[in-house]
Design a protein around this motif. Structure first.
Motif, short mmCIF file in Angstrom:
data_model
loop_
_atom_site.label_atom_id
_atom_site.label_comp_id
_atom_site.label_asym_id
_atom_site.label_seq_id
_atom_site.Cartn_x
_atom_site.Cartn_y
_atom_site.Cartn_z
N ALA A 284 3.92 11.61 -2.40
CA ALA A 284 3.38 11.37 -1.06
C ALA A 284 3.34 9.87 -0.77
O ALA A 284 3.72 9.42 0.32
CB ALA A 284 1.99 11.98 -0.94
N ASP A 285 2.89 9.08 -1.74
CA ASP A 285 2.77 7.64 -1.52
C ASP A 285 4.16 7.00 -1.35
O ASP A 285 4.40 6.25 -0.40
CB ASP A 285 2.03 7.00 -2.72
CG ASP A 285 1.62 5.57 -2.45
OD1 ASP A 285 1.77 5.08 -1.31
OD2 ASP A 285 1.12 4.92 -3.40
N ALA A 286 5.07 7.31 -2.26
CA ALA A 286 6.40 6.70 -2.20
C ALA A 286 7.11 7.08 -0.90
O ALA A 286 7.70 6.23 -0.22
CB ALA A 286 7.23 7.15 -3.41
N LEU A 287 7.03 8.36 -0.55
CA LEU A 287 7.77 8.79 0.64
C LEU A 287 7.16 8.27 1.93
O LEU A 287 7.88 8.03 2.91
CB LEU A 287 7.88 10.32 0.69
CG LEU A 287 8.81 10.96 -0.33
CD1 LEU A 287 8.94 12.46 -0.06
CD2 LEU A 287 10.19 10.30 -0.34
N SER A 288 5.83 8.07 1.97
CA SER A 288 5.27 7.55 3.22
C SER A 288 5.86 6.16 3.50
O SER A 288 6.21 5.85 4.64
CB SER A 288 3.74 7.54 3.20
OG SER A 288 3.24 6.64 2.26
N THR A 289 6.03 5.37 2.47
CA THR A 289 6.63 4.04 2.65
C THR A 289 8.12 4.15 2.99
O THR A 289 8.60 3.55 3.96
CB THR A 289 6.46 3.21 1.36
OG1 THR A 289 5.09 3.26 0.95
CG2 THR A 289 6.87 1.77 1.59
N ALA A 290 8.84 4.93 2.19
CA ALA A 290 10.30 5.00 2.36
C ALA A 290 10.69 5.61 3.71
O ALA A 290 11.61 5.14 4.38
CB ALA A 290 10.91 5.83 1.22
MG MG Z 1 3.38 4.13 -0.23
#
Ligand code: MG
Ligand code: ADP
Length: 344
Positions: A284-290
């Motif tokens: 969730a964290d990585a994809l929100s940024t990407a």
């Molecule tokens: Mg993030």
């Protein structure tokens, strides 16, 4: 340990209103500063203190490992040794995290790169001396951004940056990773009902003590006192990335902290915020940024290619796109937003 914070108070009030035991009697809560943000851990089980402390210990441990501004962190060491040919021994959990970040870069080309650190520094985002970098500095630092030049051993036990000057910044994934480990720690300590707020990345364990879903608000990126809507959740993380979270203004232009790895400039994909809901806090964290960098169409295309996350995309056109797997109560109409549902 402090026991009653505003959120916590609200929870206990609503719980007592429907006849359940008040949270203040059985649960535990702690608020603290870590990873450059305010975090709150609420465990609503009886004798929740041990679980809260276990979660906090995990977060502190991971901050010590992942922060590149702590001189003695493993990431700071990795960065110091960039280009000198030596492979740094790392905990396998860190090797796996680095490889996970690389897999996101591979899946979403040009959107996500944890070797963005030199460009973050050029903008002064790291040291609170924010400014638009001069073109030469920007070009020089951008040339150092290349996730493929981060080598991680196959057994995840060592890592190396191939070029001098390269550096890793885990700002896009550290809170998600911490949420994953903190949630594991709470479960291991017997916790079954918990809410973790790691700087706006919300992870809920189980349901509320009365068996109801957790209800988590998504902020209006143009006025964070307001809500776009409320999501019903259990055993999920809700992670939001937006240009409104860390930014500065120069010559009437707003510059925010999520950078487009292709241009070195703040991403300008037409989205104001991206919220990802997943059972996997790190994803969730990585994809929100990407996906904030990717933009609405690419984000929806990627969503259609997988089945392990849902999205709420808020565009600068005022359209809020919600994927069909979410239970979302839209509250943005009075602030000029319209809501559409994306289907597979
Ligand atoms: Mg993030
Ligand atoms: P927040 O930390 O505000 O919750 P994010 O999870 O979206 O927001 O992470 C933003 C951070 O990620 C930045 O502060 C920076 O450290 C890092 N970063 C910025 N742009 C990128 C990018 N394109 N790819 C990977 N990491 C990035």
């Amino acid at each position: 340990m402090k026991r009653l914070f505003p959120l916590f108070l609200a929870l206990s009030l609503s719980l007592s209103a429907c006849g359940a035991p008040t949270v203040g009697d059985v649960g535990a809560s702690e608020q603290f500063f870590a990873m450059d943000t305010i975090m709150t851990v609420n465990v609503l089980d009886e004798n929740g203190e041990a679980a809260v402390q276990a979660a906090r210990a995990e977060i502190d441990r991971l901050e010590q490992m992942l922060s590149r501004t702590r001189e003695d962190s493993v990431i700071a060491l990795l960065n110091t040794h960039a280009g000198d040919g030596s492979a740094l021994a790392v905990e396998p959990e860190l090797g796996a995290l680095l490889r996970f970040a690389q897999s996101v870069s591979q899946d979403l080309p040009g959107c996500f790169d944890i070797t963005i650190a030199p460009v973050m520094d050029a903008w002064g985002f790291t040291r609170e001396e924010r400014h638009v970098p001069d073109p030469d500095t920007l070009a020089d630092t951008l040339a150092l951004v290349d996730w493929r030049a981060l080598t991680v051993a196959e057994d995840d036990a060592s890592a190396r940056l191939e070029e001098p000057g390269m550096a890793v910044d885990l700002g896009a994934v550290a809170k998600g990773f911490a949420a994953q480990r903190a949630a594991d720690a709470i479960r291991a300590a017997g916790g079954t009902s918990a809410l973790l707020d790691l700087g706006g990345n919300i992870t809920v364990l189980g349901s509320k003590p009365d068996g109801a879903d957790w209800r988590v608000a998504v902020k209006d990126p143009q006025d964070t006192e307001r809500q776009l809507g409320v999501v019903s959740l259990r055993d999920k993380t809700l992670s939001t990335s937006g240009g409104y979270e860390r930014y500065f203004e120069a010559n009437g232009i707003t510059y925010h902290h999520i950078l487009d790895p292709e241009t070195g400039y703040p991403a300008d994909s037409g989205l104001l915020s991206v919220t990802v809901v997943s059972s996997d806090p790190l994803l969730a964290d990585a994809l929100s940024t990407a996906l904030f960098v990717a933009g609405r169409q690419a984000a929806l295309d990627y969503w259609r290619s997988r089945d392990d996350f849902e999205l709420i995309l808020c565009g600068s056109d005022g359209v809020v796109t919600v994927t069909e797997g979410l239970t979302f109560a839209f509250r943005g109409e009075e602030h000029g937003y319209t809501c559409e549902t994306a289907r597979r």
